[in-house]
Design a protein around this motif. Structure first.
Motif, mmCIF file in Angstrom:
data_model
loop_
_atom_site.group_PDB
_atom_site.id
_atom_site.type_symbol
_atom_site.label_atom_id
_atom_site.label_comp_id
_atom_site.label_asym_id
_atom_site.label_seq_id
_atom_site.Cartn_x
_atom_site.Cartn_y
_atom_site.Cartn_z
ATOM 1 N N UNK A 2 132.379 -43.225 -23.416
ATOM 2 C CA UNK A 2 133.485 -42.973 -22.488
ATOM 3 C C UNK A 2 133.017 -42.394 -21.172
ATOM 4 N N UNK A 3 132.067 -41.494 -21.221
ATOM 5 C CA UNK A 3 131.536 -40.893 -19.993
ATOM 6 C C UNK A 3 130.813 -41.929 -19.140
ATOM 7 N N UNK A 4 130.090 -42.828 -19.776
ATOM 8 C CA UNK A 4 129.389 -43.879 -19.031
ATOM 9 C C UNK A 4 130.386 -44.833 -18.381
ATOM 10 N N UNK A 5 131.430 -45.193 -19.105
ATOM 11 C CA UNK A 5 132.454 -46.076 -18.535
ATOM 12 C C UNK A 5 133.122 -45.410 -17.334
ATOM 13 N N UNK A 6 133.433 -44.123 -17.447
ATOM 14 C CA UNK A 6 134.029 -43.404 -16.323
ATOM 15 C C UNK A 6 133.076 -43.380 -15.136
ATOM 16 N N UNK A 7 131.802 -43.161 -15.376
ATOM 17 C CA UNK A 7 130.812 -43.100 -14.305
ATOM 18 C C UNK A 7 130.675 -44.459 -13.618
#
Length: 78
Positions: A40-45
């Motif tokens: 999820x953090x990678x997708x947000x980034x």
């Protein structure tokens, strides 16, 4: 390719008897779980947004569920 590369490498080390098979399986599962936790953090980034605590906790929960499923499968099949 990148998501499967490291776990496969660890499992190949076990196949060649360079690493204990149980240790290799745990390491391969841990690598997959870390990727799931950070998904999820990678997708947000990538989308240009700031990652929130909620996104991180959702990824962490997904990783815990995946680890539980993997452990259950391991216990039932070994």
């Amino acid at each position: 390719m990148t998501s499967a590369g490291a776990p496969v490498l660890v499992l190949v080390l076990a196949w060649t008897d360079l690493v204990d098979a149980d240790l290799a399986l745990v390491l391969a599962l841990a690598l997959v779980d870390v990727r799931l936790a950070l998904l999820g953090s990678v997708v947000a980034w990538v989308s240009g947004e700031r990652s929130s605590r909620r996104v991180f906790l959702a990824g962490f929960a997904l990783a815990v569920i995946a680890a539980g499923a993997a452990l259950l499968k391991w216990q039932l099949t070994h």
